[in-house]
Design a protein around this motif. Structure first.
Motif, PDB file in Angstrom:
ATOM      1  N   ARG A 178      48.650  30.729  53.842  1.00 28.42           N
ATOM      2  CA  ARG A 178      49.799  31.636  53.690  1.00 28.42           C
ATOM      3  C   ARG A 178      49.351  33.093  53.730  1.00 28.42           C
ATOM      4  N   ARG A 179      48.241  33.382  53.073  1.00 33.23           N
ATOM      5  CA  ARG A 179      47.737  34.774  53.055  1.00 33.23           C
ATOM      6  C   ARG A 179      47.254  35.190  54.439  1.00 33.23           C
ATOM      7  N   SER A 180      46.605  34.287  55.159  1.00 34.28           N
ATOM      8  CA  SER A 180      46.112  34.644  56.493  1.00 34.28           C
ATOM      9  C   SER A 180      47.265  34.863  57.467  1.00 34.28           C
ATOM     10  N   GLN A 181      48.392  34.186  57.251  1.00 33.63           N
ATOM     11  CA  GLN A 181      49.560  34.400  58.097  1.00 33.63           C
ATOM     12  C   GLN A 181      50.106  35.822  57.923  1.00 33.63           C
ATOM     13  N   GLN A 182      49.998  36.365  56.738  1.00 35.80           N
ATOM     14  CA  GLN A 182      50.418  37.744  56.493  1.00 35.80           C
ATOM     15  C   GLN A 182      49.410  38.722  57.102  1.00 35.80           C
ATOM     16  N   PHE A 183      48.155  38.403  56.963  1.00 33.46           N
ATOM     17  CA  PHE A 183      47.066  39.272  57.393  1.00 33.46           C
ATOM     18  C   PHE A 183      46.932  39.316  58.913  1.00 33.46           C
ATOM     19  N   ALA A 184      47.098  38.177  59.572  1.00 35.11           N
ATOM     20  CA  ALA A 184      46.875  38.093  61.021  1.00 35.11           C
ATOM     21  C   ALA A 184      48.025  37.358  61.708  1.00 35.11           C
ATOM     22  N   PRO A 185      49.212  37.948  61.730  1.00 34.24           N
ATOM     23  CA  PRO A 185      50.353  37.248  62.330  1.00 34.24           C
ATOM     24  C   PRO A 185      50.405  37.323  63.856  1.00 34.24           C
ATOM     25  N   PHE A 186      49.567  38.149  64.469  1.00 33.05           N
ATOM     26  CA  PHE A 186      49.672  38.396  65.905  1.00 33.05           C
ATOM     27  C   PHE A 186      48.814  37.472  66.769  1.00 33.05           C
ATOM     28  N   THR A 187      47.877  36.779  66.173  1.00 31.88           N
ATOM     29  CA  THR A 187      46.954  35.972  66.977  1.00 31.88           C
ATOM     30  C   THR A 187      47.292  34.484  67.077  1.00 31.88           C
ATOM     31  N   ASP A 243      37.720  54.202  56.142  1.00 33.01           N
ATOM     32  CA  ASP A 243      36.615  53.547  55.435  1.00 33.01           C
ATOM     33  C   ASP A 243      35.467  53.177  56.373  1.00 33.01           C
ATOM     34  N   GLY A 244      35.600  53.502  57.662  1.00 30.20           N
ATOM     35  CA  GLY A 244      34.548  53.208  58.627  1.00 30.20           C
ATOM     36  C   GLY A 244      34.618  51.820  59.226  1.00 30.20           C
ATOM     37  N   LEU A 245      35.568  51.010  58.788  1.00 34.11           N
ATOM     38  CA  LEU A 245      35.692  49.660  59.336  1.00 34.11           C
ATOM     39  C   LEU A 245      36.501  49.682  60.631  1.00 34.11           C
ATOM     40  N   PRO A 246      36.165  48.802  61.556  1.00 33.05           N
ATOM     41  CA  PRO A 246      36.875  48.800  62.840  1.00 33.05           C
ATOM     42  C   PRO A 246      38.320  48.345  62.706  1.00 33.05           C
ATOM     43  N   ILE A 247      39.161  48.931  63.533  1.00 33.70           N
ATOM     44  CA  ILE A 247      40.556  48.518  63.654  1.00 33.70           C
ATOM     45  C   ILE A 247      40.732  48.073  65.099  1.00 33.70           C
ATOM     46  N   GLY A 248      41.119  46.823  65.259  1.00 34.51           N
ATOM     47  CA  GLY A 248      41.163  46.254  66.597  1.00 34.51           C
ATOM     48  C   GLY A 248      42.551  46.156  67.184  1.00 34.51           C
ATOM     49  N   VAL A 249      42.562  46.050  68.492  1.00 30.99           N
ATOM     50  CA  VAL A 249      43.772  45.730  69.222  1.00 30.99           C
ATOM     51  C   VAL A 249      43.517  44.438  69.980  1.00 30.99           C
ATOM     52  N   GLN A 250      44.568  43.690  70.181  1.00 34.32           N
ATOM     53  CA  GLN A 250      44.480  42.439  70.932  1.00 34.32           C
ATOM     54  C   GLN A 250      45.200  42.634  72.266  1.00 34.32           C
ATOM     55  N   LEU A 251      44.523  42.295  73.328  1.00 34.96           N
ATOM     56  CA  LEU A 251      45.149  42.249  74.643  1.00 34.96           C
ATOM     57  C   LEU A 251      45.318  40.784  75.010  1.00 34.96           C
ATOM     58  N   VAL A 252      46.491  40.436  75.496  1.00 34.09           N
ATOM     59  CA  VAL A 252      46.809  39.064  75.876  1.00 34.09           C
ATOM     60  C   VAL A 252      47.219  39.086  77.347  1.00 34.09           C
ATOM     61  N   THR A 263      45.388  43.582  66.122  1.00 37.94           N
ATOM     62  CA  THR A 263      44.668  42.348  65.821  1.00 37.94           C
ATOM     63  C   THR A 263      45.078  41.835  64.450  1.00 37.94           C
ATOM     64  N   GLN A 264      45.244  42.750  63.512  1.00 37.05           N
ATOM     65  CA  GLN A 264      45.597  42.392  62.139  1.00 37.05           C
ATOM     66  C   GLN A 264      46.778  43.242  61.698  1.00 37.05           C
ATOM     67  N   ALA A 265      47.495  42.773  60.700  1.00 34.22           N
ATOM     68  CA  ALA A 265      48.645  43.512  60.177  1.00 34.22           C
ATOM     69  C   ALA A 265      48.266  44.460  59.049  1.00 34.22           C
ATOM     70  N   GLU A 266      47.025  44.378  58.611  1.00 27.30           N
ATOM     71  CA  GLU A 266      46.572  45.218  57.503  1.00 27.30           C
ATOM     72  C   GLU A 266      45.061  45.388  57.594  1.00 27.30           C
ATOM     73  N   PRO A 267      44.515  46.322  56.827  1.00 24.94           N
ATOM     74  CA  PRO A 267      43.056  46.527  56.875  1.00 24.94           C
ATOM     75  C   PRO A 267      42.290  45.259  56.478  1.00 24.94           C
ATOM     76  N   PRO A 268      41.003  45.214  56.806  1.00 21.96           N
ATOM     77  CA  PRO A 268      40.200  44.033  56.455  1.00 21.96           C
ATOM     78  C   PRO A 268      40.316  43.681  54.974  1.00 21.96           C
ATOM     79  N   LEU A 269      40.372  42.386  54.714  1.00 24.33           N
ATOM     80  CA  LEU A 269      40.502  41.899  53.344  1.00 24.33           C
ATOM     81  C   LEU A 269      39.148  41.866  52.657  1.00 24.33           C
ATOM     82  N   PRO A 270      39.125  42.084  51.360  1.00 27.28           N
ATOM     83  CA  PRO A 270      37.862  41.956  50.624  1.00 27.28           C
ATOM     84  C   PRO A 270      37.322  40.530  50.733  1.00 27.28           C
TER      85      PRO A 270
END
Length: 129
Positions: A62-71, A91-100, A39-46
């Protein structure tokens, strides 16, 4: 203001390019059922990372394009997608996958998502904040 600098011909060329890209992406489904991506290319942003900056109004984009290039390509090609929180980081935060899926195949996404939630329930997970 930036849009006012784009000519009508350039705007139409861009729209034609997006439509052509969408057609090529949709034809990929002739041989595939689902596409799995992060879902994201890196952990959740602050909080505040993507905040507005009047001196550089395109910085959050520009920053969001780096953070979420897959959606984004899924959004502008009109394919159905679903994001599932299948993993949890240290850190207990969810890490997602995207199904298309192919256009019109929401039924397949929902069936697979249901099976994944049964196999790895996430309903009662809470982040460690």
């Amino acid at each position: 203001m930036l849009g006012a600098e784009v000519s009508a011909a350039d705007r139409q060329a861009a729209l034609d390019g997006v439509a052509g890209f969408a057609r090529s992406v949709v034809s990929w489904w002739d041989d595939h059922d689902l596409l799995l991506t992060p879902t994201q290319a890196e952990p959740p942003l602050p909080n505040g990372t993507l905040g507005s900056d009047p001196s550089d109004p395109l910085a959050p984009l520009r920053r969001s394009q780096q953070f979420a290039p897959f959606t984004p390509f899924v959004n502008f090609t009109g394919q159905p997608a679903i994001t599932l929180p299948l993993h949890v980081g240290a850190d207990g935060l969810p890490i997602g996958v995207q199904l298309v899926a192919a256009p019109g195949r929401e039924d397949l996404l929902l069936r697979v998502a249901t099976q994944l939630e049964i196999a790895a329930p996430w309903q009662d997970r809470r982040p460690n904040l």
